[in-house]
Design an enzyme around this catalytic site. Structure first.
Site, PDB file in Angstrom:
ATOM      1  N   HIS A 104       0.870  -1.176   0.000  1.00  0.00           N
ATOM      2  CA  HIS A 104       0.000   0.000   0.000  1.00  0.00           C
ATOM      3  C   HIS A 104       0.902   1.219   0.000  1.00  0.00           C
ATOM      4  O   HIS A 104       1.942   1.211   0.671  1.00  0.00           O
ATOM      5  CB  HIS A 104      -0.870   0.030   1.264  1.00  0.00           C
ATOM      6  N   ALA A 159      11.130 -22.664   7.286  1.00  0.00           N
ATOM      7  CA  ALA A 159       9.711 -22.497   7.625  1.00  0.00           C
ATOM      8  C   ALA A 159       9.486 -21.199   8.394  1.00  0.00           C
ATOM      9  O   ALA A 159      10.275 -20.842   9.276  1.00  0.00           O
ATOM     10  CB  ALA A 159       9.253 -23.692   8.453  1.00  0.00           C
ATOM     11  N   LYS A 179      17.594 -14.311   7.668  1.00  0.00           N
ATOM     12  CA  LYS A 179      19.054 -14.115   7.611  1.00  0.00           C
ATOM     13  C   LYS A 179      19.686 -15.440   7.188  1.00  0.00           C
ATOM     14  O   LYS A 179      19.094 -16.505   7.396  1.00  0.00           O
ATOM     15  CB  LYS A 179      19.598 -13.771   9.011  1.00  0.00           C
TER      16      LYS A 179
HETATM   17  C1  LIG Z   1      15.804 -24.404   7.081  1.00  0.00           C
HETATM   18  C2  LIG Z   1      15.910 -25.883   7.410  1.00  0.00           C
HETATM   19  C3  LIG Z   1      15.878 -26.704   6.126  1.00  0.00           C
HETATM   20  C4  LIG Z   1      17.265 -26.056   8.084  1.00  0.00           C
HETATM   21  O1  LIG Z   1      17.431 -27.400   8.458  1.00  0.00           O
HETATM   22  P1  LIG Z   1      18.838 -27.855   9.130  1.00  0.00           P
HETATM   23  O2  LIG Z   1      19.961 -27.588   8.165  1.00  0.00           O
HETATM   24  O3  LIG Z   1      18.647 -29.237   9.605  1.00  0.00           O
HETATM   25  O4  LIG Z   1      18.993 -26.793  10.286  1.00  0.00           O
HETATM   26  P2  LIG Z   1      19.247 -27.023  11.841  1.00  0.00           P
HETATM   27  O5  LIG Z   1      18.061 -27.658  12.460  1.00  0.00           O
HETATM   28  O6  LIG Z   1      20.573 -27.670  11.977  1.00  0.00           O
HETATM   29  O7  LIG Z   1      19.325 -25.535  12.373  1.00  0.00           O
HETATM   30  C5  LIG Z   1      20.443 -24.696  12.148  1.00  0.00           C
HETATM   31  C6  LIG Z   1      20.168 -23.354  12.820  1.00  0.00           C
HETATM   32  O8  LIG Z   1      19.156 -22.679  12.066  1.00  0.00           O
HETATM   33  C7  LIG Z   1      18.034 -22.387  12.906  1.00  0.00           C
HETATM   34  N1  LIG Z   1      16.829 -22.602  12.099  1.00  0.00           N
HETATM   35  C8  LIG Z   1      16.471 -23.740  11.475  1.00  0.00           C
HETATM   36  N2  LIG Z   1      15.316 -23.566  10.822  1.00  0.00           N
HETATM   37  C9  LIG Z   1      14.934 -22.299  11.023  1.00  0.00           C
HETATM   38  C10 LIG Z   1      13.825 -21.537  10.612  1.00  0.00           C
HETATM   39  N3  LIG Z   1      12.872 -22.069   9.846  1.00  0.00           N
HETATM   40  N4  LIG Z   1      13.742 -20.247  11.010  1.00  0.00           N
HETATM   41  C11 LIG Z   1      14.712 -19.726  11.788  1.00  0.00           C
HETATM   42  N5  LIG Z   1      15.801 -20.386  12.208  1.00  0.00           N
HETATM   43  C12 LIG Z   1      15.908 -21.667  11.839  1.00  0.00           C
HETATM   44  C13 LIG Z   1      18.140 -23.359  14.068  1.00  0.00           C
HETATM   45  O9  LIG Z   1      17.477 -22.849  15.198  1.00  0.00           O
HETATM   46  C14 LIG Z   1      19.612 -23.460  14.234  1.00  0.00           C
HETATM   47  O10 LIG Z   1      20.057 -22.311  14.935  1.00  0.00           O
HETATM   48  P3  LIG Z   1      21.309 -22.387  15.987  1.00  0.00           P
HETATM   49  O11 LIG Z   1      22.501 -22.797  15.148  1.00  0.00           O
HETATM   50  O12 LIG Z   1      21.381 -20.994  16.506  1.00  0.00           O
HETATM   51  O13 LIG Z   1      20.926 -23.422  16.975  1.00  0.00           O
HETATM   52  C15 LIG Z   1      14.736 -26.380   8.315  1.00  0.00           C
HETATM   53  O14 LIG Z   1      14.951 -25.940   9.645  1.00  0.00           O
HETATM   54  C16 LIG Z   1      13.390 -25.885   7.850  1.00  0.00           C
HETATM   55  O15 LIG Z   1      12.909 -24.793   8.193  1.00  0.00           O
HETATM   56  N6  LIG Z   1      12.742 -26.704   7.012  1.00  0.00           N
HETATM   57  C17 LIG Z   1      11.475 -26.402   6.418  1.00  0.00           C
HETATM   58  C18 LIG Z   1      10.436 -27.493   6.745  1.00  0.00           C
HETATM   59  C19 LIG Z   1       9.137 -27.236   6.057  1.00  0.00           C
HETATM   60  O16 LIG Z   1       8.641 -26.133   6.010  1.00  0.00           O
HETATM   61  N7  LIG Z   1       8.575 -28.245   5.462  1.00  0.00           N
HETATM   62  C20 LIG Z   1       7.314 -28.117   4.733  1.00  0.00           C
HETATM   63  C21 LIG Z   1       7.299 -28.983   3.568  1.00  0.00           C
HETATM   64  S1  LIG Z   1       7.951 -28.206   2.123  1.00  0.00           S
END
Ligand SMILES: CC(C)(COP(=O)(O)OP(=O)(O)OC[C@H]1O[C@@H](n2cnc3c(N)ncnc32)[C@H](O)[C@@H]1OP(=O)(O)O)[C@@H](O)C(=O)NCCC(=O)NCCS
Length: 168
Positions: free
Chosen positions: A94, A142, A162
């Site tokens: 907007h 996510a 980030k």
């Molecule tokens: C982004 C993603 C792929 C990362 O997975 P990963 O590599 O296994 O990441 P980790 O669990 O090791 O996390 C690493 C860091 O990122 C952070 N983090 C992970 N996912 C995050 C998110 N969605 N938002 C913010 N921070 C996130 C964790 O808290 C961690 O932080 P730290 O190092 O300070 O402890 C996963 O967390 C995610 O969001 N997947 C999406 C799942 C989804 O939406 N599925 C729907 C079907 S499509």
């Protein structure tokens, strides 16, 4: 004639395909309609139930639009893009420059298309704001709110999103 055909396909999508279940019939019907009204669309796309997207959307090969996702305005989706449920992509805001009249009466800012590169994974409930370019191979965690461009192969998360790490 071509314009009328596209209009009919759009209406079939809007009033029927949008509501059909997540089964072969639903996906097949949505595919046919989508290919009928989008100008740039690849093979083997996957449009989930209740997905809203504008007629200016572009979708590459093997890419999808997530369940209940909403793509407003021009969004260009590359090849092999996965999109989780309930994502929202905006291409305008907007207008709010003036304070002497309500924002309600100021219309909208110019549209800034969003571009999603090839092989991107967009997690569930991601919000992407106008003008953002998502680099090839990126992952958007996510619930992220993406306010700035994302470099190739970055994994991003949070609000504002980030870089958490790089895939390479
Ligand atoms: C982004 C993603 C792929 C990362 O997975 P990963 O590599 O296994 O990441 P980790 O669990 O090791 O996390 C690493 C860091 O990122 C952070 N983090 C992970 N996912 C995050 C998110 N969605 N938002 C913010 N921070 C996130 C964790 O808290 C961690 O932080 P730290 O190092 O300070 O402890 C996963 O967390 C995610 O969001 N997947 C999406 C799942 C989804 O939406 N599925 C729907 C079907 S499509």
């Amino acid at each position: 004639m071509e314009k009328i055909k596209r209009g009919i396909m759009y209406l079939l999508y809007k009033y029927i395909g949008f509501y059909l279940p997540r089964n072969r019939l639903g996906y097949g019907f949505r595919n046919v309609c989508t290919k009928g009204f989008l100008l740039n669309v690849g093979q083997d796309i996957r449009i989930e139930k209740n997905a809203y997207f504008a007629t200016s959307t572009e979708i590459g090969e093997h890419s999808g639009i997530g369940y209940k996702s909403q793509l407003f305005g021009k969004v260009v989706i590359g090849n092999n893009v996965m999109m989780g449920p309930e994502c929202v992509i905006h291409t305008t805001n907007h207008a709010f420059d003036r304070t002497d009249i309500p924002m309600l009466k100021q219309g909208c800012s110019e549209s800034s298309p969003v571009v999603i590169g090839d092989d991107v994974w967009i997690g569930q409930r991601v919000i992407i704001l106008p003008g953002v370019i998502v680099g090839k191979g990126a992952i958007i965690g996510a619930g992220s709110v993406v306010t700035k461009d994302i470099p190739e192969y970055a994994i991003v998360g949070g609000n504002p999103a980030k870089i958490l790490k790089m895939r390479k």
